[in-house]
Scaffold this motif. Structure first.
Motif, PDB file in Angstrom:
ATOM      1  N   GLU A 243      32.363  35.576  66.088  1.00  0.00           N
ATOM      2  CA  GLU A 243      33.821  35.471  66.188  1.00  0.00           C
ATOM      3  C   GLU A 243      34.366  36.378  67.293  1.00  0.00           C
ATOM      4  OE1 GLU A 243      37.779  36.390  63.442  1.00  0.00           O
ATOM      5  OE2 GLU A 243      35.787  36.324  62.529  1.00  0.00           O
TER       6      GLU A 243
ATOM      7  N   ARG B 132      36.232  35.088  70.682  1.00  0.00           N
ATOM      8  CA  ARG B 132      37.604  35.549  70.910  1.00  0.00           C
ATOM      9  C   ARG B 132      37.719  36.229  72.285  1.00  0.00           C
ATOM     10  NH1 ARG B 132      38.130  37.945  66.529  1.00  0.00           N
ATOM     11  NH2 ARG B 132      37.652  40.094  67.163  1.00  0.00           N
TER      12      ARG B 132
ATOM     13  N   ASP C 100      37.881  33.568  74.969  1.00  0.00           N
ATOM     14  CA  ASP C 100      39.204  32.947  75.078  1.00  0.00           C
ATOM     15  C   ASP C 100      40.190  33.869  75.781  1.00  0.00           C
ATOM     16  OD1 ASP C 100      38.319  30.675  73.796  1.00  0.00           O
ATOM     17  OD2 ASP C 100      38.936  31.363  71.797  1.00  0.00           O
ATOM     18  N   GLN C 101      40.110  35.150  75.474  1.00  0.00           N
ATOM     19  CA  GLN C 101      41.013  36.110  76.103  1.00  0.00           C
ATOM     20  C   GLN C 101      40.717  36.247  77.592  1.00  0.00           C
ATOM     21  OE1 GLN C 101      40.272  39.594  73.724  1.00  0.00           O
ATOM     22  NE2 GLN C 101      41.768  39.017  72.139  1.00  0.00           N
TER      23      GLN C 101
END
Length: 382
Positions: free
Chosen positions: A69, A73, A76-77
């Motif tokens: 996860e 994440r 994506d950032q």
């Protein structure tokens, strides 16, 4: 039977127990600290050794999900950021996910706890390609600046582009072009030995210097040394620097002869026999030793010049000294009184000093070490 432990043995057992306990709980500790990747890999190692380890099972399941996860994440950032190197960071995250998948597939007990791991091979290759495009573009942009330092940056950008995506466009060819532009071109010139009293040649010294510079050229990325003839073949108008080497002083001192005379004796020499037994007596000898010395010394002038402005960039004088020594001896009396060092000197005979050229060659040897050390220290800044 009761076992008794001394204080030292008890301390040792406690230490071992503490280490074992720490090893068993290290995965959980990492999980609690938020180091999910470390917790994941620690638990995998535990499960490889013992698939029924409940603590490792619990840590593994939690750390696996949390680590994935976090990586996703972060990806994506990064995609939404303005960081020019974001695709390299994204590639690192995808690579980390693939390493996790490899770890799971190499642990049979792990496969029973979670579904088959996901590989992000396509995503990783795409991120690497985009990262290579960025590095390639940065290399082109740097080359447009037309400066040596910018060309140096471009060189590393092109190499990185090729390491991210092997064979990326013409990155390797452009890297070589960038390196050439970033390279300090130095012409090495040896001035004739200007010492009137002697007919001397510095061919031996310059041969050693040439070997040194050839070896340096093979190792250095951004410095290249040339002879005048080699530089002319480059087609360039002028080098960036000229390195001048010349001997501006060389002297040969007077021949010094030191003579020493002394007596020696030995009382452990067999001088006869009596009643079938060795008879020891004292024997004597007079020894004369000779020591001939010739000292030679001089200076090497080292300077680096900017040929565009004739400005001296650095200058230094390197001193050198060589003392030729020859020893021999003569004696009178009983040879049996002589020690081994005296007998060694007796084998020698008087010799004339070496010619100036031989002394000159020997005196240059310590200077060579000083000169090469100076070159390495001066040009490592480039």
């Amino acid at each position: 039977m009761k076992l008794k432990f001394t204080g030292m043995k008890k301390l040792l057992l406690i230490s071992i127990a503490a280490i074992v306990l720490q090893a068993c709980s290290s995965g959980k500790a990492a999980l609690e600290k938020g180091d999910y990747d470390k917790a994941f890999y620690k638990s995998v190692e535990r499960l490889k050794r013992n698939g029924d380890n409940r603590k490792a099972n619990n840590v593994y399941v939690k750390a696996y999900d949390l680590a994935i996860e976090r990586h996703l994440r972060s990806i994506d950032q990064a995609k939404l950021s303005a960081d020019v190197y974001r695709w390299e960071k994204i590639a690192e995250r995808y690579q980390a996910l693939n390493f996790m998948a490899d770890a799971v597939n190499n642990c049979p007990s792990c496969l029973d706890l979670v579904s088959a791991p996901t590989y992000y091979t396509i995503e990783l290759n795409e991120a690497k390609y985009k990262a290579a495009e960025v590095r390639y573009a940065l290399g082109d942009k740097a080359m447009q600046q037309g400066t040596r330092l910018a060309a140096k940056d471009a060189y590393f950008h092109y190499l990185t582009a090729n390491s991210l995506a092997a064979g990326f466009k013409d990155a390797l060819e452009k890297a070589e072009d960038a390196r050439w532009e970033a390279t300090i071109k130095v012409v090495v010139q040896a001035e004739p030995v200007g010492i009137r009293r002697f007919e001397l040649s510095n061919d031996f010294f310059m041969s050693k210097i040439e070997e040194f510079f050839n070896d340096y050229n093979r190792k250095a990325d951004f410095v290249r040394f040339f002879s005048d003839e080699e530089f002319q073949r480059t087609g360039l108008k002028s080098p960036d620097q000229v390195l001048l080497i010349g001997f501006d002083e060389f002297t040969i001192g007077q021949t010094l002869l030191k003579e020493r005379n002394f007596d020696v004796e030995s009382d452990t020499v067999v001088v006869g026999k009596q009643n079938g037994k060795d008879v020891y007596g004292k024997v004597k000898a007079n020894v004369t030793t000779f020591r001939k010395e010739v000292s030679s010394a001089g200076l090497l002038d080292f300077r680096v010049i900017d040929p565009q402005t004739n400005k001296i960039l650095t200058i230094e004088k390197f001193p050198g000294t060589f003392v030729w020594i020859h020893e021999w001896a003569t004696f009178k009396g009983d040879e049996r009184a002589l020690k081994s060092e005296h007998k060694t000197l007796l084998k020698n005979r008087d010799l004339p000093p070496p010619p100036p050229q031989a002394l000159f060659v020997e005196f240059t040897r310590p200077i060579f070490t000083q000169l090469t050390g100076k070159v390495v220290n001066y040009y490592k800044r480039y």
